[in-house]
Scaffold this active site. Structure first.
Site, PDB file in Angstrom:
ATOM      1  N   HIS A  96       0.877  -1.170   0.003  1.00 53.43           N
ATOM      2  CA  HIS A  96       0.083   0.205   0.030  1.00 53.43           C
ATOM      3  C   HIS A  96       1.174   1.352  -0.140  1.00 53.43           C
ATOM      4  O   HIS A  96       1.845   1.404   0.602  1.00 53.43           O
ATOM      5  CB  HIS A  96      -0.750   0.043   1.343  1.00 53.43           C
ATOM      6  CG  HIS A  96      -1.728   1.102   1.536  1.00 53.43           C
ATOM      7  ND1 HIS A  96      -2.343   1.741   0.558  1.00 53.43           N
ATOM      8  CD2 HIS A  96      -1.584   2.163   2.528  1.00 53.43           C
ATOM      9  CE1 HIS A  96      -2.935   2.914   0.978  1.00 53.43           C
ATOM     10  NE2 HIS A  96      -2.439   3.076   2.183  1.00 53.43           N
ATOM     11  N   ASP A 121      -0.463  -5.187 -20.747  1.00 49.68           N
ATOM     12  CA  ASP A 121       0.310  -6.533 -20.304  1.00 49.68           C
ATOM     13  C   ASP A 121       0.117  -7.059 -18.884  1.00 49.68           C
ATOM     14  O   ASP A 121       0.652  -8.169 -18.641  1.00 49.68           O
ATOM     15  CB  ASP A 121       1.968  -5.943 -20.191  1.00 49.68           C
ATOM     16  CG  ASP A 121       2.430  -5.715 -21.798  1.00 49.68           C
ATOM     17  OD1 ASP A 121       1.987  -6.722 -22.719  1.00 49.68           O
ATOM     18  OD2 ASP A 121       3.362  -5.034 -21.912  1.00 49.68           O
ATOM     19  N   HIS A 172      -8.670   7.887  -1.084  1.00 52.45           N
ATOM     20  CA  HIS A 172      -7.430   7.320  -0.393  1.00 52.45           C
ATOM     21  C   HIS A 172      -6.209   7.113  -1.034  1.00 52.45           C
ATOM     22  O   HIS A 172      -5.213   7.912  -1.302  1.00 52.45           O
ATOM     23  CB  HIS A 172      -7.768   6.127   0.625  1.00 52.45           C
ATOM     24  CG  HIS A 172      -6.891   5.406   1.459  1.00 52.45           C
ATOM     25  ND1 HIS A 172      -7.096   4.555   2.529  1.00 52.45           N
ATOM     26  CD2 HIS A 172      -5.554   5.869   1.673  1.00 52.45           C
ATOM     27  CE1 HIS A 172      -6.066   4.404   3.185  1.00 52.45           C
ATOM     28  NE2 HIS A 172      -4.961   4.899   2.699  1.00 52.45           N
ATOM     29  N   TYR A 230       6.401 -14.225 -23.841  1.00 54.71           N
ATOM     30  CA  TYR A 230       7.251 -13.047 -23.427  1.00 54.71           C
ATOM     31  C   TYR A 230       8.236 -13.580 -22.257  1.00 54.71           C
ATOM     32  O   TYR A 230       7.999 -14.180 -21.424  1.00 54.71           O
ATOM     33  CB  TYR A 230       6.175 -12.133 -22.698  1.00 54.71           C
ATOM     34  CG  TYR A 230       6.706 -10.726 -22.319  1.00 54.71           C
ATOM     35  CD1 TYR A 230       7.176  -9.606 -22.995  1.00 54.71           C
ATOM     36  CD2 TYR A 230       7.169 -10.575 -20.905  1.00 54.71           C
ATOM     37  CE1 TYR A 230       7.588  -8.698 -22.571  1.00 54.71           C
ATOM     38  CE2 TYR A 230       7.940  -9.274 -20.348  1.00 54.71           C
ATOM     39  CZ  TYR A 230       8.103  -8.459 -21.220  1.00 54.71           C
ATOM     40  OH  TYR A 230       8.774  -7.555 -20.715  1.00 54.71           O
TER      41      TYR A 230
HETATM   42 ZN   LIG Z   1      -2.885   4.950   3.329  1.00 49.49          ZN
END
Ligand SMILES: [Zn+2]
Length: 233
Positions: A96, A121, A172, A230
């Site tokens: 995060h 991709d 956020h 790939y």
């Molecule tokens: Zn956060």
């Protein structure tokens, strides 16, 4: 011997990647790494500057968000991570950040449209943006509810978390996950880069159209399909 040493080291290495990749300033953001056999994950301690982090400072928490081992308080986002591990059995790492472009799309409450092959991709749909949290969720157990906001929105959009490994939470910022810590960090970096490209695309041409379906399929299958070709393998 610390039985959590491996995930502590791995969580430390992954967290240290975030400032290196330019995805983080100060203490914004966190990565966690799970050990499914032990039923725990290692996460960054809350509010400790990156230069002071050590593998030993990573906090060990169970999937209910309860601290199992560690001297410091875990990241304030710990319960969001706990909910995702609880709900999604296949993931072993979560990242995060508040990286600039991805967060800007989240603040604009917009999915990141699939404009080009870099995006294709990695996934065949727009990067979803879950709506901002309801007031009762914010007033309740906020970080825990953030986890459910992610899980429920993915379900509602009929997106498979194994295929779409990234999301924006409205107002956020971005969250990404994967089977491995390396891939979770990669995904959160890709999300930022694709968000930046999409932003610039709309600046240059506000009426840009989404990538056409044939190119979406072609690029995704080149990397992921049974006939993928790939890379070196
Ligand atoms: Zn956060």
């Amino acid at each position: 011997m610390d039985r959590f040493a491996q995930i502590r080291q791995s969580a430390y290495d992954s967290n240290m990647q975030l400032p290196k990749l330019g995805l983080i300033i100060f203490t914004f953001g966190n990565v966690s790494v799970a050990d499914r056999n032990l039923g725990v994950f290692a996460i960054k301690p809350s509010g400790v500057p990156y230069e002071l982090l050590t593998p030993e400072s990573m906090v060990i928490v169970d999937f209910k968000g309860k601290v199992v081992d560690g001297k410091l308080r875990p990241s304030s986002d710990t319960l969001t991570h706990a909910v995702l591990y609880q709900q999604w059995n296949n993931i072993n790492a979560i990242a995060h950040t508040h990286s600039t472009y991805a967060t800007a799309w989240a603040q604009a409450l917009r999915d990141v449209p699939i404009y080009g092959t870099t995006h294709a991709d990695h996934l065949t749909c727009d990067i979803p943006c879950a709506p901002p949290m309801e007031d009762n969720m914010i007033g309740g157990n906020y970080e825990y509810e953030t986890g459910f906001q992610i899980v429920n929105y993915m379900k509602w959009k009929e997106l498979n978390y194994d295929e779409v490994e990234m999301i924006l939470v409205g107002s956020h910022g971005p969250f990404a996950w994967a089977h491995t810590p390396e891939k979770a960090v990669y995904n959160i970096a890709v999300l930022e880069e694709v968000a930046k490209m999409a932003y610039l695309t709309e600046r240059i041409q506000p009426h840009s159209s989404r990538l056409k379906e044939t190119l979406i399929r072609k690029h995704y299958e080149r990397k992921h399909g049974p006939g993928s070709y790939y890379g070196q393998k």
